[in-house]
Design a protein around this motif. Sequence first.
Motif, PDB file in Angstrom:
ATOM      1  N   VAL A 250      -7.034  15.126   8.083  1.00 58.27           N
ATOM      2  CA  VAL A 250      -6.060  14.918   7.008  1.00 58.27           C
ATOM      3  C   VAL A 250      -6.448  13.648   6.270  1.00 58.27           C
ATOM      4  CG1 VAL A 250      -3.645  14.515   6.402  1.00 58.27           C
ATOM      5  CG2 VAL A 250      -4.221  16.040   8.294  1.00 58.27           C
ATOM      6  N   GLY A 251      -6.740  13.772   5.009  1.00 58.56           N
ATOM      7  CA  GLY A 251      -7.059  12.600   4.223  1.00 58.56           C
ATOM      8  C   GLY A 251      -5.801  12.031   3.587  1.00 58.56           C
ATOM      9  N   ALA A 252      -5.972  10.971   2.814  1.00 61.30           N
ATOM     10  CA  ALA A 252      -4.837  10.340   2.157  1.00 61.30           C
ATOM     11  C   ALA A 252      -5.292   9.654   0.886  1.00 61.30           C
ATOM     12  CB  ALA A 252      -4.179   9.329   3.089  1.00 61.30           C
TER      13      ALA A 252
ATOM     14  N   LEU B 281       0.858  -1.186   0.000  1.00 64.36           N
ATOM     15  CA  LEU B 281       0.000   0.000   0.000  1.00 64.36           C
ATOM     16  C   LEU B 281       0.890   1.230   0.000  1.00 64.36           C
ATOM     17  CD1 LEU B 281      -2.647  -0.976   2.722  1.00 64.36           C
ATOM     18  CD2 LEU B 281      -2.695  -1.435   0.266  1.00 64.36           C
ATOM     19  N   PHE B 282       0.702   2.098  -0.960  1.00 60.72           N
ATOM     20  CA  PHE B 282       1.473   3.339  -1.062  1.00 60.72           C
ATOM     21  C   PHE B 282       0.555   4.473  -0.620  1.00 60.72           C
ATOM     22  CE2 PHE B 282       4.293   6.485  -2.505  1.00 60.72           C
ATOM     23  CZ  PHE B 282       5.494   5.892  -2.882  1.00 60.72           C
ATOM     24  N   ILE B 283       0.933   5.208   0.420  1.00 61.37           N
ATOM     25  CA  ILE B 283       0.068   6.210   1.050  1.00 61.37           C
ATOM     26  C   ILE B 283       0.695   7.592   0.914  1.00 61.37           C
ATOM     27  CG2 ILE B 283      -1.063   6.904   3.203  1.00 61.37           C
ATOM     28  CD1 ILE B 283      -0.625   3.941   4.133  1.00 61.37           C
ATOM     29  N   ASP B 284      -0.085   8.536   0.427  1.00 63.37           N
ATOM     30  CA  ASP B 284       0.372   9.925   0.316  1.00 63.37           C
ATOM     31  C   ASP B 284      -0.669  10.823   0.985  1.00 63.37           C
ATOM     32  OD1 ASP B 284       2.334  11.868  -1.204  1.00 63.37           O
ATOM     33  OD2 ASP B 284       0.302  12.655  -1.553  1.00 63.37           O
ATOM     34  N   LEU B 285      -0.242  11.672   1.915  1.00 60.59           N
ATOM     35  CA  LEU B 285      -1.177  12.514   2.655  1.00 60.59           C
ATOM     36  C   LEU B 285      -1.698  13.645   1.774  1.00 60.59           C
ATOM     37  CD1 LEU B 285       0.617  12.860   6.115  1.00 60.59           C
ATOM     38  CD2 LEU B 285      -1.007  11.120   5.358  1.00 60.59           C
ATOM     39  N   ASP B 286      -2.941  14.020   2.015  1.00 58.92           N
ATOM     40  CA  ASP B 286      -3.525  15.182   1.344  1.00 58.92           C
ATOM     41  C   ASP B 286      -3.269  16.429   2.190  1.00 58.92           C
ATOM     42  OD1 ASP B 286      -4.510  13.449  -0.571  1.00 58.92           O
ATOM     43  OD2 ASP B 286      -6.450  13.205   0.445  1.00 58.92           O
ATOM     44  N   ARG B 287      -3.026  17.529   1.544  1.00 59.88           N
ATOM     45  CA  ARG B 287      -2.924  18.851   2.206  1.00 59.88           C
ATOM     46  C   ARG B 287      -1.708  18.973   3.125  1.00 59.88           C
ATOM     47  NH1 ARG B 287      -6.794  19.501   5.856  1.00 59.88           N
ATOM     48  NH2 ARG B 287      -6.605  21.770   5.802  1.00 59.88           N
ATOM     49  N   PHE B 288      -0.723  18.055   3.023  1.00 57.21           N
ATOM     50  CA  PHE B 288       0.396  18.139   3.954  1.00 57.21           C
ATOM     51  C   PHE B 288       1.221  19.411   3.729  1.00 57.21           C
ATOM     52  CE2 PHE B 288       4.872  17.219   5.092  1.00 57.21           C
ATOM     53  CZ  PHE B 288       4.704  17.064   6.442  1.00 57.21           C
ATOM     54  N   LYS B 289       1.508  19.748   2.462  1.00 56.80           N
ATOM     55  CA  LYS B 289       2.304  20.948   2.174  1.00 56.80           C
ATOM     56  C   LYS B 289       1.576  22.186   2.681  1.00 56.80           C
ATOM     57  CE  LYS B 289       4.709  23.395  -1.562  1.00 56.80           C
ATOM     58  NZ  LYS B 289       4.230  24.717  -1.135  1.00 56.80           N
ATOM     59  N   GLN B 290       0.264  22.219   2.499  1.00 58.29           N
ATOM     60  CA  GLN B 290      -0.524  23.361   2.972  1.00 58.29           C
ATOM     61  C   GLN B 290      -0.441  23.497   4.489  1.00 58.29           C
ATOM     62  OE1 GLN B 290      -4.632  23.064   1.855  1.00 58.29           O
ATOM     63  NE2 GLN B 290      -5.274  24.774   3.164  1.00 58.29           N
ATOM     64  N   ILE B 291      -0.520  22.391   5.210  1.00 58.55           N
ATOM     65  CA  ILE B 291      -0.425  22.425   6.674  1.00 58.55           C
ATOM     66  C   ILE B 291       0.955  22.895   7.111  1.00 58.55           C
ATOM     67  CG2 ILE B 291      -0.397  20.950   8.735  1.00 58.55           C
ATOM     68  CD1 ILE B 291      -2.566  19.263   7.358  1.00 58.55           C
ATOM     69  N   ASN B 292       1.995  22.392   6.454  1.00 59.96           N
ATOM     70  CA  ASN B 292       3.362  22.826   6.762  1.00 59.96           C
ATOM     71  C   ASN B 292       3.517  24.323   6.560  1.00 59.96           C
ATOM     72  OD1 ASN B 292       5.221  21.112   7.871  1.00 59.96           O
ATOM     73  ND2 ASN B 292       5.981  20.302   5.939  1.00 59.96           N
ATOM     74  N   ASP B 293       2.993  24.831   5.429  1.00 60.56           N
ATOM     75  CA  ASP B 293       3.160  26.259   5.117  1.00 60.56           C
ATOM     76  C   ASP B 293       2.368  27.133   6.073  1.00 60.56           C
ATOM     77  OD1 ASP B 293       4.772  25.530   3.021  1.00 60.56           O
ATOM     78  OD2 ASP B 293       3.207  25.720   1.476  1.00 60.56           O
ATOM     79  N   GLN B 294       1.173  26.703   6.459  1.00 60.40           N
ATOM     80  CA  GLN B 294       0.313  27.536   7.297  1.00 60.40           C
ATOM     81  C   GLN B 294       0.668  27.467   8.777  1.00 60.40           C
ATOM     82  OE1 GLN B 294      -3.755  26.488   6.552  1.00 60.40           O
ATOM     83  NE2 GLN B 294      -3.830  27.488   4.536  1.00 60.40           N
ATOM     84  N   HIS B 295       1.086  26.302   9.255  1.00 60.06           N
ATOM     85  CA  HIS B 295       1.264  26.101  10.701  1.00 60.06           C
ATOM     86  C   HIS B 295       2.711  25.823  11.106  1.00 60.06           C
ATOM     87  CE1 HIS B 295      -3.085  26.087  11.147  1.00 60.06           C
ATOM     88  NE2 HIS B 295      -3.152  25.230  10.135  1.00 60.06           N
TER      89      HIS B 295
ATOM     90  N   ARG C 102       4.702  16.880  13.994  1.00 61.04           N
ATOM     91  CA  ARG C 102       3.770  16.227  14.917  1.00 61.04           C
ATOM     92  C   ARG C 102       2.702  15.460  14.138  1.00 61.04           C
ATOM     93  NH1 ARG C 102       4.602  21.110  17.846  1.00 61.04           N
ATOM     94  NH2 ARG C 102       2.710  22.067  16.944  1.00 61.04           N
ATOM     95  N   LEU C 103       2.273  16.034  13.022  1.00 56.42           N
ATOM     96  CA  LEU C 103       1.280  15.348  12.204  1.00 56.42           C
ATOM     97  C   LEU C 103       1.836  14.030  11.665  1.00 56.42           C
ATOM     98  CD1 LEU C 103      -1.360  15.129  10.621  1.00 56.42           C
ATOM     99  CD2 LEU C 103      -0.316  16.550   8.832  1.00 56.42           C
ATOM    100  N   LEU C 104       3.072  14.053  11.157  1.00 60.93           N
ATOM    101  CA  LEU C 104       3.670  12.830  10.616  1.00 60.93           C
ATOM    102  C   LEU C 104       3.815  11.756  11.687  1.00 60.93           C
ATOM    103  CD1 LEU C 104       6.418  14.387   8.313  1.00 60.93           C
ATOM    104  CD2 LEU C 104       4.320  13.233   7.589  1.00 60.93           C
TER     105      LEU C 104
END
Length: 438
Positions: A397-399, A311-325, A332-334
């Motif tokens: 956070v979706g994936a 199973l190959f998993i890629d998070l949604d919105r991760f770059k956006q969360i990094n940039d905003q917060h 911590r999210l990872l």
Amino acid sequence: MDPASPIPIASIPDLLLDAVCLVDARGRFVFVNAACERIFGYTPQEMVGKSMIDMVAPADRERTLAAAQAVMDGREHVDFENRYVRKDGTLVHLMWSARWSEPDQLRVAVARDVTLQRRAGALREALDGLCDAALADNDMAGLFRRSHALIGTLLPAASVVLALPEGPEPTLRFVFQGGQRVPEGGALRRLCDDAFHSNAAQWREPGTDDACGQALALPLAGPAGAIGAIGVLALRNPATAARFTEADCALLAPVAQQLAVAIQRNQEQARLHFLAMHDDLTGLPNRRLLRERLDAALARARRQQAMLALLFIDLDRFKQINDQHGHACGDRLLQQVAARIGAAVRDTDTVARIGGDEFVVLLEDIASTADADAVAGKIHAALALSFDLGDGIHLPVGASIGSAHYPGQADAIDSLLDAADAAMYAAKARRKAAAGCA
């Protein structure tokens, strides 16, 4: 006494530093000189009439009796070595020369105490052996077994235990027990605890609380304090048991020091190996370890004609969360994502972080692709729940998850990874398309 007067012949043996003994045909002492009290701990009066063989260390009795018989048969014996048990229970190494006096029907024997020389030699051999074993072999179990054998050459040990701490407390746990088994909660365990927490040698007399006899424990000292403890136990046997003393602790101290160095070296190697094979943020296997495990899993699947899936998993919105917060929030999210994925799979499955916000799950021995789909569904559900990222930040956070399986889609490491990666991008495209339509 007049200085000019001759020394009485009868008193000359008492001037000698070596033990002089006369033993009759039955094996009983009929005369001993004054040096015997220093060597054996018994007064001459206590030794006369005592059976010689009763004082010999049990392990040396058979060959001592054979040597005594040879002397009585007329063969002069020179430089025969054995061990005696002193009155206080400690062992003394003796070098004997003896001959038989036929007219007197007596064995005439002279013994020299060579305990210090033998212990020094045994200690050198023990330290050399431990050093060689530590340098040649990273197998700690093998090193501990070697240590047990070497300690047996230094002290009359019925058991040797090695205890190392585990858990946050920390609590000592026996990682090795050689010789007679001893209870985890017994006196030797308590003695090891005392040595570990005090960072000082401990020894005790036989007690009545368990089956222990004499016991001693030494800390395994590291730069920042004790890293464990080594304990030695002698059977409870008043006639022959060793009585451990401060001198025995001093004798064992270099061995404990060498063991501590070997253990720390092994632990450091294990730490470096872990860092080389795991992600430093989440502690999950990294790309290198994933490939090793995938290679082994494919080999097993081929042998057993079994199925596995990636199973190959890629998070949604991760770059956006990094940039905003900020990156601290992203880290911590990872870490929380890693924990949730791990909770959604079996203990036998592998969860790896291969970079950024990409995770891979290796599922071995599955019955069908439906099993992989079910796990993917559990991971989707776990990651869809809101994450508490601190500072009042709560985010869902979706994936996107893609899967590939063996056999069928791929039959090698790279082709399996590529297929799962492609399936993940296809899933991400479908999610975006669905979101756009909505």
